[in-house]
Design a protein around this motif. Structure first.
Motif, PDB file in Angstrom:
ATOM      1  N   VAL A 194      33.059  41.948  46.504  1.00 50.75           N
ATOM      2  CA  VAL A 194      32.965  42.289  47.929  1.00 50.75           C
ATOM      3  C   VAL A 194      34.119  41.688  48.720  1.00 50.75           C
ATOM      4  O   VAL A 194      34.780  40.756  48.272  1.00 50.75           O
ATOM      5  CB  VAL A 194      31.629  41.783  48.541  1.00 50.75           C
ATOM      6  CG1 VAL A 194      30.434  42.316  47.772  1.00 50.75           C
ATOM      7  CG2 VAL A 194      31.584  40.262  48.621  1.00 50.75           C
ATOM      8  N   ARG A 195      34.310  42.270  49.887  1.00 49.58           N
ATOM      9  CA  ARG A 195      35.255  41.683  50.849  1.00 49.58           C
ATOM     10  C   ARG A 195      34.452  41.344  52.095  1.00 49.58           C
ATOM     11  O   ARG A 195      33.671  42.164  52.582  1.00 49.58           O
ATOM     12  CB  ARG A 195      36.353  42.704  51.175  1.00 49.58           C
ATOM     13  CG  ARG A 195      37.503  42.116  51.963  1.00 49.58           C
ATOM     14  CD  ARG A 195      38.656  43.105  52.157  1.00 49.58           C
ATOM     15  NE  ARG A 195      39.224  43.587  50.896  1.00 49.58           N
ATOM     16  CZ  ARG A 195      39.145  44.848  50.461  1.00 49.58           C
ATOM     17  NH1 ARG A 195      38.506  45.759  51.170  1.00 49.58           N
ATOM     18  NH2 ARG A 195      39.694  45.205  49.316  1.00 49.58           N
ATOM     19  N   ARG A 196      34.595  40.119  52.579  1.00 50.38           N
ATOM     20  CA  ARG A 196      33.831  39.709  53.765  1.00 50.38           C
ATOM     21  C   ARG A 196      34.383  40.375  55.016  1.00 50.38           C
ATOM     22  O   ARG A 196      35.599  40.502  55.170  1.00 50.38           O
ATOM     23  CB  ARG A 196      33.913  38.200  53.954  1.00 50.38           C
ATOM     24  CG  ARG A 196      33.239  37.412  52.877  1.00 50.38           C
ATOM     25  CD  ARG A 196      33.132  35.954  53.295  1.00 50.38           C
ATOM     26  NE  ARG A 196      32.707  35.136  52.166  1.00 50.38           N
ATOM     27  CZ  ARG A 196      31.911  34.079  52.269  1.00 50.38           C
ATOM     28  NH1 ARG A 196      31.446  33.707  53.455  1.00 50.38           N
ATOM     29  NH2 ARG A 196      31.581  33.372  51.204  1.00 50.38           N
TER      30      ARG A 196
ATOM     31  N   ILE B 221      33.583  46.476  47.019  1.00 46.41           N
ATOM     32  CA  ILE B 221      34.812  47.002  46.427  1.00 46.41           C
ATOM     33  C   ILE B 221      34.424  47.725  45.144  1.00 46.41           C
ATOM     34  O   ILE B 221      33.960  47.091  44.191  1.00 46.41           O
ATOM     35  CB  ILE B 221      35.805  45.863  46.125  1.00 46.41           C
ATOM     36  CG1 ILE B 221      36.168  45.145  47.437  1.00 46.41           C
ATOM     37  CG2 ILE B 221      37.050  46.391  45.423  1.00 46.41           C
ATOM     38  CD1 ILE B 221      37.090  43.961  47.256  1.00 46.41           C
ATOM     39  N   GLU B 222      34.578  49.022  45.165  1.00 46.17           N
ATOM     40  CA  GLU B 222      34.149  49.813  43.998  1.00 46.17           C
ATOM     41  C   GLU B 222      35.294  50.015  43.009  1.00 46.17           C
ATOM     42  O   GLU B 222      35.064  50.143  41.801  1.00 46.17           O
ATOM     43  CB  GLU B 222      33.633  51.203  44.431  1.00 46.17           C
ATOM     44  CG  GLU B 222      32.533  51.185  45.500  1.00 46.17           C
ATOM     45  CD  GLU B 222      31.178  50.813  44.933  1.00 46.17           C
ATOM     46  OE1 GLU B 222      31.074  50.581  43.711  1.00 46.17           O
ATOM     47  OE2 GLU B 222      30.212  50.727  45.732  1.00 46.17           O
TER      48      GLU B 222
ATOM     49  N   PRO C  86      38.147  49.611  40.403  1.00 44.99           N
ATOM     50  CA  PRO C  86      38.342  48.559  39.409  1.00 44.99           C
ATOM     51  C   PRO C  86      39.614  47.751  39.656  1.00 44.99           C
ATOM     52  O   PRO C  86      40.513  48.197  40.360  1.00 44.99           O
ATOM     53  CB  PRO C  86      38.434  49.331  38.075  1.00 44.99           C
ATOM     54  CG  PRO C  86      38.700  50.740  38.435  1.00 44.99           C
ATOM     55  CD  PRO C  86      38.231  50.964  39.824  1.00 44.99           C
ATOM     56  N   ASP C  87      39.631  46.572  39.058  1.00 49.93           N
ATOM     57  CA  ASP C  87      40.809  45.698  39.073  1.00 49.93           C
ATOM     58  C   ASP C  87      41.274  45.320  40.477  1.00 49.93           C
ATOM     59  O   ASP C  87      42.453  45.067  40.701  1.00 49.93           O
ATOM     60  CB  ASP C  87      41.981  46.356  38.296  1.00 49.93           C
ATOM     61  CG  ASP C  87      41.548  46.782  36.898  1.00 49.93           C
ATOM     62  OD1 ASP C  87      40.833  46.005  36.246  1.00 49.93           O
ATOM     63  OD2 ASP C  87      41.897  47.909  36.479  1.00 49.93           O
ATOM     64  N   THR C  88      40.354  45.326  41.402  1.00 50.36           N
ATOM     65  CA  THR C  88      40.704  44.975  42.774  1.00 50.36           C
ATOM     66  C   THR C  88      40.029  43.658  43.123  1.00 50.36           C
ATOM     67  O   THR C  88      38.824  43.504  42.943  1.00 50.36           O
ATOM     68  CB  THR C  88      40.234  46.085  43.747  1.00 50.36           C
ATOM     69  OG1 THR C  88      40.710  47.327  43.234  1.00 50.36           O
ATOM     70  CG2 THR C  88      40.755  45.857  45.140  1.00 50.36           C
ATOM     71  N   GLU C  89      40.825  42.741  43.626  1.00 57.66           N
ATOM     72  CA  GLU C  89      40.294  41.396  43.866  1.00 57.66           C
ATOM     73  C   GLU C  89      39.334  41.352  45.049  1.00 57.66           C
ATOM     74  O   GLU C  89      39.549  41.984  46.073  1.00 57.66           O
ATOM     75  CB  GLU C  89      41.472  40.450  44.117  1.00 57.66           C
ATOM     76  CG  GLU C  89      41.037  39.022  44.273  1.00 57.66           C
ATOM     77  CD  GLU C  89      42.233  38.079  44.458  1.00 57.66           C
ATOM     78  OE1 GLU C  89      43.278  38.305  43.821  1.00 57.66           O
ATOM     79  OE2 GLU C  89      42.089  37.132  45.234  1.00 57.66           O
ATOM     80  N   GLY C  90      38.270  40.596  44.888  1.00 54.48           N
ATOM     81  CA  GLY C  90      37.319  40.362  45.974  1.00 54.48           C
ATOM     82  C   GLY C  90      36.440  39.189  45.585  1.00 54.48           C
ATOM     83  O   GLY C  90      36.644  38.558  44.543  1.00 54.48           O
ATOM     84  N   GLU C  91      35.435  38.907  46.433  1.00 59.89           N
ATOM     85  CA  GLU C  91      34.560  37.770  46.144  1.00 59.89           C
ATOM     86  C   GLU C  91      33.381  38.229  45.292  1.00 59.89           C
ATOM     87  O   GLU C  91      32.839  39.313  45.483  1.00 59.89           O
ATOM     88  CB  GLU C  91      34.060  37.171  47.462  1.00 59.89           C
ATOM     89  CG  GLU C  91      33.246  35.902  47.266  1.00 59.89           C
ATOM     90  CD  GLU C  91      32.901  35.241  48.598  1.00 59.89           C
ATOM     91  OE1 GLU C  91      33.436  35.661  49.653  1.00 59.89           O
ATOM     92  OE2 GLU C  91      32.078  34.294  48.571  1.00 59.89           O
ATOM     93  N   LEU C  92      32.997  37.401  44.361  1.00 58.28           N
ATOM     94  CA  LEU C  92      31.842  37.718  43.524  1.00 58.28           C
ATOM     95  C   LEU C  92      30.570  37.473  44.324  1.00 58.28           C
ATOM     96  O   LEU C  92      30.383  36.402  44.900  1.00 58.28           O
ATOM     97  CB  LEU C  92      31.865  36.810  42.279  1.00 58.28           C
ATOM     98  CG  LEU C  92      30.667  36.897  41.350  1.00 58.28           C
ATOM     99  CD1 LEU C  92      30.516  38.293  40.748  1.00 58.28           C
ATOM    100  CD2 LEU C  92      30.790  35.862  40.225  1.00 58.28           C
ATOM    101  N   ALA C  93      29.709  38.493  44.349  1.00 60.60           N
ATOM    102  CA  ALA C  93      28.427  38.367  45.056  1.00 60.60           C
ATOM    103  C   ALA C  93      27.316  38.780  44.105  1.00 60.60           C
ATOM    104  O   ALA C  93      27.505  39.664  43.256  1.00 60.60           O
ATOM    105  CB  ALA C  93      28.439  39.255  46.298  1.00 60.60           C
ATOM    106  N   LEU C  94      26.171  38.143  44.232  1.00 64.15           N
ATOM    107  CA  LEU C  94      25.038  38.431  43.340  1.00 64.15           C
ATOM    108  C   LEU C  94      23.839  38.836  44.186  1.00 64.15           C
ATOM    109  O   LEU C  94      23.584  38.202  45.226  1.00 64.15           O
ATOM    110  CB  LEU C  94      24.673  37.177  42.537  1.00 64.15           C
ATOM    111  CG  LEU C  94      25.801  36.552  41.711  1.00 64.15           C
ATOM    112  CD1 LEU C  94      25.392  35.170  41.211  1.00 64.15           C
ATOM    113  CD2 LEU C  94      26.155  37.452  40.529  1.00 64.15           C
TER     114      LEU C  94
END
Ligand code: AMP
Length: 598
Positions: A400-402, A415-416, A418-426
């Motif tokens: 995700v991006r905040r 962020i759908e 692939p290979d695109t940087e963002g924050e890991l969210a669970l």
């Protein structure tokens, strides 16, 4: 060039893996089903220690070795499930006899000795909250955590007491009892402490485990952030459901396994997987009291016939340094699965496993707040060296991006691509998810955000996900430092340095290190009247080590005229780091003008 994927053929695995079909198991998995596999207590109650030892002690595993303890000096002691259950019952009776009641917090400051395991299980049976401290902490981190947690009792050893606790004892007013493990028959315990042994000897071996609620606090694990004091992450008894499910799917524990988790129970990995998960699965766990030594470790793997091994990148890098030839001197034929956690695992380390151990290393990811493994490489599936793997059954992970308004996160965009940087969210809701930061409701609330995917927990780890669903670690979004797998808050180190009369201000960063991942490095500016010198540098290093202990103290200190700060006064650690490493400085628009660098 090594290939980018290590292909697996499930047909070649020695034991059929628990996780054989990723998608199907994920689709059919439910946390309720996982919970139903545990015994539970009447009335919907759940207690970690009941699942870990009491149920086995009453069943077919009573006589099986639960814990094989290897002492530094070469002695070994075995405890069956029946032994561990009886000893932990004694401990539960002993603490109850001291007047400790359900919900009271017991802190543990112990080396890896049998009393540690007995105390964890006994305290949980008695409904106490267990808060483990790393035995390499100095007096300051100890007192800070005991006070934040309102510790009622502390169990330690004479040596640790005299070196680290006695001097700050008066600063821990909530502490009603200090118990000392070890033999005090000759000397007697020091003033204001109680010897544990006689209390255990006098206590009964039977105890009715407290019927704790699933959402009742069981463990308090302190973790560090970028600013402020350490945070006490609250974990509840229900976390055992995750420990069970991940012991099954991520570590692939089977009946008859000999399992060795090298993490110290002073940290979350050593508690979740160095105590709870293996016992819940009824396997035999190895505990080594000694510190890392390549030859000793290979000997343990060989002689104890370890089948599943859970270790850390720093340890693997140190084994790599010792050379793959050393491994060749040992027969590691019992070893079936090797996993690692805590820091990024370099692709070379994954491959080294194949060369030296005959097995690749399986990286997995989680953090104190998640309480258990969330993303993993597991036995049956291809490994892409450098990747932490894919989300386990019951875990939904997003990139995700905040969306922020000022400093406040008001939402996230998924962020759908692939290979695109963002924050890991669970997606919130797995059983071992932390239930709060002790006495810091606001900080806890800030970790979560509502989204189209429901309530998400934001991990502060930056990642990418590739087209096959594998996650790749990029870095932390904040300034915390990972050194030898231990999370270190720069603020705690800066505060200790600033207690020295010569220090005006301090900024602390993690400097990349080939073995420990990041080494703690401090920059200090001096008060008027003090001159930078080699002698002062050594004095500051010694001061920090004494206060903080070797696990947290900086290894390097540089003097600097003034620290770069934002206009609002925050130290720009990111800039300190960029300058240290000769990297681009990025956005410096918030840098206070006039800050100098020398
Ligand atoms: P702790 O809460 O002390 O367990 O530290 C958790 C942090 O360690 C995570 O948020 C990550 O930054 C880092 N970490 C844990 N496992 C991994 C991994 N497999 N790869 C990269 N970083 C990791």
């Amino acid at each position: 060039m090594r290939p980018t994927v290590i292909r697996k053929d499930p047909a070649l695995l020695r034991v059929p893996p628990h996780l054989a079909d990723w998608s199907a198991t994920r689709a059919s998995f439910s946390w309720n089903d996982a919970r139903a596999a545990l015994a539970g207590l009447p009335g919907g109650a759940l207690n970690i220690a009941h699942e870990a030892v009491a149920v086995h002690a009453l069943g077919a595993r009573a006589g099986q070795v639960a814990l094989r303890w290897l002492g530094t000096d070469g002695d070994a002691i075995q405890f069956t499930y029946a032994d561990l259950s009886a000893l932990s019952n004694r401990f539960a009776n002993a603490v109850r006899g001291l007047g400790l009641v359900r919900g009271d917090r017991l802190f543990l400051l112990l080396p890896r000795i049998p009393e540690l395991y007995i105390a964890v299980l006994g305290a949980l049976k008695a409904g106490l909250v267990v808060s483990p401290l790393f035995s390499a902490f100095g007096p300051e981190p100890i007192a800070t955590r005991v006070n934040l947690g309102g510790g009622r009792a502390l169990l330690t050893t004479r040596l640790l007491y005299e070196r680290k606790v006695a001097q700050v004892r008066a600063q821990m007013p909530t502490l009603a009892h200090v118990l000392l493990a070890g033999d005090h028959a000759q000397t007697g315990a020091p003033a204001n402490t109680l010897a544990l042994d006689p209390l255990l000897d006098a206590a009964s071996e039977s105890f009715d485990t407290v019927a704790t609620r699933p959402d009742e606090m069981a463990l308090l694990h302190f973790t560090s952030g970028t600013t402020g004091k350490p945070k006490g992450a609250i974990h509840v008894h229900e976390a055992v459901v995750t420990h069970y499910a991940t012991g099954k799917y991520a570590l692939d524990l089977h009946d008859g396994d000999v399992f060795w988790c090298t993490a110290d129970p002073g940290w979350v990995t050593g508690m979740s997987y160095g105590v709870i998960a293996p016992l819940v699965h009824g396997v035999t766990m190895i505990v080594d009291e000694a510190e890392f030594d390549p030859e000793r470790w290979y000997r343990i793997l060989q002689d104890q016939r370890v089948s599943v091994w859970y270790t850390a990148p720093t340890a693997i890098r140190m084994l790599m340094k010792a050379g793959a030839e050393l491994a060749c001197n040992f027969r590691l034929d019992a070893l079936r699965f090797v996993a690692s956690v805590g820091e990024p695992l370099n692709p070379e380390a994954v491959w080294w496993g194949l060369d030296a151990l005959g097995l690749p290393i399986h990286d997995n990811w989680w953090q104190t707040e998640t309480g258990g493994i969330m993303i993993a490489n597991t036995p049956a599936f291809d490994i892409k060296p450098g990747s932490m793997g894919r989300p386990l059954p019951g875990v939904d992970a997003f990139v995700v991006r905040r969306r922020r308004e000022g400093e406040v996160t008001v939402g996230v965009d998924l962020i759908e691509s692939p290979d695109t940087e963002g924050e890991l969210a669970l997606r919130a809701g797995w059983p071992s998810m932390f239930r709060g930061y002790l006495n810091n409701e606001e900080r806890y609330r800030k970790c979560f955000v509502e989204s189209v995917q429901g309530r998400l927990y934001l991990t502060e780890d930056m990642v990418t996900r590739d087209a096959d669903g594998y996650f790749w670690f990029v870095g932390r979004a904040d300034d915390v430092i990972k050194s030898a797998g231990h999370l270190i808050g720069p603020f705690e180190v800066e505060s200790a340095l600033m207690e020295h009369p010569a220090v005006a201000e301090a900024g602390v960063i993690g400097k990349p290190d080939p073995v420990v991942g990041e080494a703690v490095k401090a920059f200090v500016s001096l008060k008027p009247g003090f001159e930078a010198s080699e002698a002062l540098r050594r004095e500051l290093l010694g001061h920090a080590r004494k206060r903080l202990g070797p696990a947290v103290a900086p290894k390097e200190i540089d003097f600097i005229a003034t620290l770069p700060r934002t206009r609002s006064g925050k130290i720009m650690r990111r800039l300190l780091k960029a300058r240290e490493l000769g990297l681009p400085e990025g956005d410096t628009s918030t840098l206070e003008t006039g800050a100098s660098w020398s």
